[in-house]
Design a protein around this motif. Structure first.
Motif, PDB file in Angstrom:
ATOM      1  N   ALA A 188       0.828  -1.202   0.000  1.00 19.79           N
ATOM      2  CA  ALA A 188       0.000   0.000   0.000  1.00 19.79           C
ATOM      3  C   ALA A 188       0.866   1.258   0.000  1.00 19.79           C
ATOM      4  O   ALA A 188       0.464   2.291  -0.547  1.00 19.79           O
ATOM      5  N   ALA A 189       2.056   1.164   0.611  1.00 21.47           N
ATOM      6  CA  ALA A 189       3.001   2.288   0.609  1.00 21.47           C
ATOM      7  C   ALA A 189       3.856   2.309  -0.645  1.00 21.47           C
ATOM      8  O   ALA A 189       4.827   3.068  -0.717  1.00 21.47           O
ATOM      9  N   LYS A 190       3.520   1.446  -1.604  1.00 30.63           N
ATOM     10  CA  LYS A 190       4.242   1.342  -2.884  1.00 30.63           C
ATOM     11  C   LYS A 190       5.703   0.913  -2.668  1.00 30.63           C
ATOM     12  O   LYS A 190       6.622   1.426  -3.313  1.00 30.63           O
ATOM     13  N   MET A 191       5.879  -0.020  -1.754  1.00 31.09           N
ATOM     14  CA  MET A 191       7.202  -0.564  -1.472  1.00 31.09           C
ATOM     15  C   MET A 191       7.148  -2.081  -1.479  1.00 31.09           C
ATOM     16  O   MET A 191       6.122  -2.692  -1.168  1.00 31.09           O
ATOM     17  N   ASP A 192       8.270  -2.683  -1.839  1.00 26.15           N
ATOM     18  CA  ASP A 192       8.434  -4.120  -1.682  1.00 26.15           C
ATOM     19  C   ASP A 192       8.874  -4.412  -0.250  1.00 26.15           C
ATOM     20  O   ASP A 192       9.396  -3.539   0.447  1.00 26.15           O
ATOM     21  N   LEU A 193       8.666  -5.636   0.180  1.00 22.27           N
ATOM     22  CA  LEU A 193       9.107  -6.068   1.504  1.00 22.27           C
ATOM     23  C   LEU A 193       9.841  -7.388   1.360  1.00 22.27           C
ATOM     24  O   LEU A 193       9.399  -8.278   0.638  1.00 22.27           O
ATOM     25  N   GLN A 194      10.961  -7.515   2.050  1.00 26.37           N
ATOM     26  CA  GLN A 194      11.681  -8.783   2.099  1.00 26.37           C
ATOM     27  C   GLN A 194      12.090  -9.052   3.538  1.00 26.37           C
ATOM     28  O   GLN A 194      12.644  -8.179   4.209  1.00 26.37           O
ATOM     29  N   VAL A 195      11.795 -10.272   4.012  1.00 29.32           N
ATOM     30  CA  VAL A 195      12.285 -10.725   5.313  1.00 29.32           C
ATOM     31  C   VAL A 195      13.300 -11.826   5.037  1.00 29.32           C
ATOM     32  O   VAL A 195      12.946 -12.925   4.628  1.00 29.32           O
ATOM     33  N   GLN A 196      14.574 -11.510   5.210  1.00 28.96           N
ATOM     34  CA  GLN A 196      15.662 -12.427   4.879  1.00 28.96           C
ATOM     35  C   GLN A 196      15.907 -13.385   6.050  1.00 28.96           C
ATOM     36  O   GLN A 196      16.056 -12.944   7.186  1.00 28.96           O
ATOM     37  N   ASN A 197      15.965 -14.657   5.749  1.00 31.99           N
ATOM     38  CA  ASN A 197      16.194 -15.682   6.775  1.00 31.99           C
ATOM     39  C   ASN A 197      17.587 -16.268   6.569  1.00 31.99           C
ATOM     40  O   ASN A 197      17.797 -17.143   5.738  1.00 31.99           O
ATOM     41  N   ALA A 198      18.549 -15.779   7.340  1.00 31.58           N
ATOM     42  CA  ALA A 198      19.917 -16.298   7.280  1.00 31.58           C
ATOM     43  C   ALA A 198      20.205 -17.231   8.452  1.00 31.58           C
ATOM     44  O   ALA A 198      21.363 -17.425   8.821  1.00 31.58           O
ATOM     45  N   GLY A 199      19.149 -17.809   9.038  1.00 27.53           N
ATOM     46  CA  GLY A 199      19.344 -18.787  10.103  1.00 27.53           C
ATOM     47  C   GLY A 199      20.059 -20.021   9.584  1.00 27.53           C
ATOM     48  O   GLY A 199      19.906 -20.408   8.432  1.00 27.53           O
ATOM     49  N   GLU A 200      20.843 -20.652  10.462  1.00 25.19           N
ATOM     50  CA  GLU A 200      21.657 -21.796  10.044  1.00 25.19           C
ATOM     51  C   GLU A 200      21.774 -22.792  11.189  1.00 25.19           C
ATOM     52  O   GLU A 200      21.983 -22.402  12.343  1.00 25.19           O
TER      53      GLU A 200
END
Length: 617
Positions: A188-200
């Motif tokens: 809605a804010a005209k932005m992409d969203l990414q939640v990066q999962n670098a868990g190992e």
């Protein structure tokens, strides 16, 4: 990557670190976009209120259960007259509803940040820290949506198998759930969203001790918020790594907040009975630091888990379905009753790893706090729009903003608006737990991490490598660390799309020489980023592999600018899979030079050498 007969590590691409604007740019964030964003954000808050049994209960579970207090009401940000303590009462439903079962989850005897036990001076300071913490949250959201050069909001997690989501599908990790929850708001804010999962997982031998050094490669260096989760690895002293991470994060382009996820937690507090934890909360409130505990959040909803445990019903035990409020996740509720996946999604803890329902409250707590901060930012932005003022001056270091700052410093009467910009780096407090040589540097560490996943560019380049070295990663299949229940469900479905959704990202890896082989690899160290002079090599795989593979391996030689490094001066640091080749500049005559080449030479022998990380600071 490989090219011909050699291995190339591409140089890091340029990152726009310009958070300052010499002039006020034209706004791309319109009133219409603001209204659309507010509507989407309000709908999510309303959904969470309804889902968790009303506004008060939802706030108790998702906000008040955090380690340190938030104030998400209007007017909760810092002001020039912030001297008075407000009402510090906490609607702590979980505290009042606790049972007396002695077998229940541990309850802290002394919650150090409990307002009821504070002096008036301590209460006033606690109030100030709440406002600092909330102001950083609001500032983070405002700067992201207003910056015309930013089109994506990024949250990134470093951590162990809990963060990776092991014993579940990757789709059910809290990061994946959080991404799905927040995507419509940022759209809605005209932005992409990414939640990066670098868990190992722990099989590679890594821990919080070495992985915090690779924050700018494990995650995108322009991340907006950092999550850290190493619940079962922190055996004492972990405040050092968390402090390092908070301080290094402030040297990254967007100055991200750091939020700590704990898989367990005490019944009446998210580990705020620890002096070290509370000291971090207070010292770094201005940078937004805080922590959320899954079990504590569930307790704060008022369900009497202790009485149930006394009656041999342990909802935090392995493979238990239902958390006392819901029997499956929200997306599980959409499935038919005869779908076996619906029951699987209702597991709170698979074992020591949370299940999808346990992960859901973590994702919801982060989402609720972040969206509440966004709504506060939108109110301020709309006020500026309605007054015909530039929406940038409050948040960014513009020429106009600088004039406001000068007026405020001189305590002059001005009709200009209050600045809500980032705290100056020169005002960062002295470190409480980490060594100043390593955590008071002007740059975060540089890292070359061969393991997976990484979301940022390597910070160290390879200058030369012989044919004897080759890149290697564990060839994990789609059901690696997925768990038997979901593996069986999706094997029966036979759906390649779900195989991809379930696949975890993490894998051990490195650059290696074959057994009895020889070879040379030369790393071009980033001299401009090096101020401390720390040089570390980590190897794979195992928590204590470095002593045999490196220190006791006479066929492995390290050189710095062709000068052989003496192994008698080396030690295991920061983890037991790593060796500190050089503690700092000027140690035994080592000085910073215009070009610094680190050579790793294998002269043969029986020991295979697998390099997983190169770290410099």
């Amino acid at each position: 990557t490989t090219s011909g007969d050699s291995i190339n590590h591409s140089a890091p691409p340029p990152i726009n670190t310009n958070a300052n604007f010499d002039t006020v740019p034209s706004s791309t964030f319109t009133k219409e976009t603001l209204h659309d964003t507010r509507q989407a954000a309000t709908e999510l808050i309303d959904l969470l209120h309804n889902y968790y049994g009303g506004e008060n209960k939802a706030k108790a579970m998702l906000v008040e259960s955090w380690q340190a207090h938030w104030n998400l009401e209007k007017g909760a940000i810092l002001s020039n007259n912030d001297n008075e303590a407000d009402d510090e009462s906490v609607n702590n439903l979980g505290e009042r509803a606790l049972g007396k079962g002695k077998k229940g989850v541990k309850k802290a005897d002394n919650v150090l940040n409990n307002p009821d036990n504070m002096t008036p001076e301590e209460l006033s300071q606690n109030h100030h820290h709440k406002k600092e913490r909330t102001t950083k949250l609001v500032t983070t959201m405002a700067r992201a949506i207003l910056n015309p050069e930013q089109t994506k909001f990024t949250i990134g997690t470093i951590g162990s198998s809990v963060a990776a989501g092991h014993d579940n599908c990757h789709y059910d990790s809290y990061e994946s759930q959080l991404e799905r929850t927040l995507t419509p708001i940022f759209a809605a804010a005209k932005m992409d969203l990414q939640v990066q999962n670098a868990g190992e997982g722990g099989g590679c031998g890594d821990s919080h001790k070495n992985q915090v050094f690779c924050i700018t490669q494990n995650l995108s260096p322009d991340v907006d918020i950092i999550h850290y989760s190493w619940t079962y690895f922190e055996k004492g002293g972990a405040e050092e790594q968390r402090e390092q991470l908070v301080r290094w994060a402030q040297r990254m382009p967007r100055r991200p907040m750091v939020h700590h996820l704990v898989a367990r937690g005490k019944a009446n507090t998210c580990e705020a009975d620890s002096f070290q934890n509370v000291e971090l909360d207070r010292t770094y409130a201005v940078y937004g630091y805080n922590a959320f505990c899954i079990q504590t959040g569930l307790y704060f909803g008022g369900h009497d888990y202790d009485t149930e445990i006394a009656n041999e019903i342990n909802r935090f035990g392995w493979q238990h379905h239902g958390d006392g409020y819901h029997n499956t996740t929200r997306y599980g509720e959409e499935l038919p009753d005869d779908d076996p996946r619906k029951e699987s999604l209702g597991v709170v803890f698979r074992n020591w790893h949370p299940g999808p329902l346990g992960f859901q409250i973590a994702g919801d707590a982060f989402a609720y706090v972040y969206v509440s901060g966004l709504l506060l930012a939108l109110d301020i932005i709309e006020e500026d729009m309605d007054n015909g003022a530039s929406v940038f001056e409050r948040w960014f270091d513009t020429a106009a903003g600088s004039r406001i700052s000068v007026a405020e410093e001189k305590d002059e009467h001005t009709e200009q608006r209050q600045l809500l910009q980032l705290p100056p780096l020169e005002s960062m407090p002295e470190p409480r737990f980490c060594h100043p040589l390593y955590c008071s540097t002007p740059h975060p560490p540089s890292c070359l991490n061969y393991e997976l996943p990484t979301f940022g560019p390597a910070g160290i380049n390879v200058d030369l490598v012989t044919d004897d070295w080759s890149l290697w990663h564990e060839p994990n299949k789609w059901n690696y660390m997925v768990g038997k229940v979901d593996t069986k469900i999706f094997k029966e479905k036979g759906d390649p799309e779900w195989y991809e959704k379930c696949t975890h990202l993490d894998a051990c890896g490195g650059i290696t020489t074959s057994g009895k082989g020889t070879g040379v690899i030369v790393y071009d160290l980033p001299v401009e980023q090096m101020t401390a002079g720390l040089v570390v090599i980590c190897v794979c795989c195992g928590k204590k592999i470095a002593e045999s593979m490196v220190l006791n391996n006479d066929n492995l030689v390290f050189k710095l600018n062709d000068r052989v490094l003496d192994k008698t001066g080396m030690d295991l640091f920061p983890a037991e899979k790593c060796v500190r080749l050089l503690k700092g500049f000027e140690e035994e005559g080592y000085e910073k030079e215009e070009k610094m080449l680190l050579s790793v030479e294998v002269l043969g022998g029986e020991t295979e050498v697998k390099i997983s990380h190169v770290i410099v600071l």
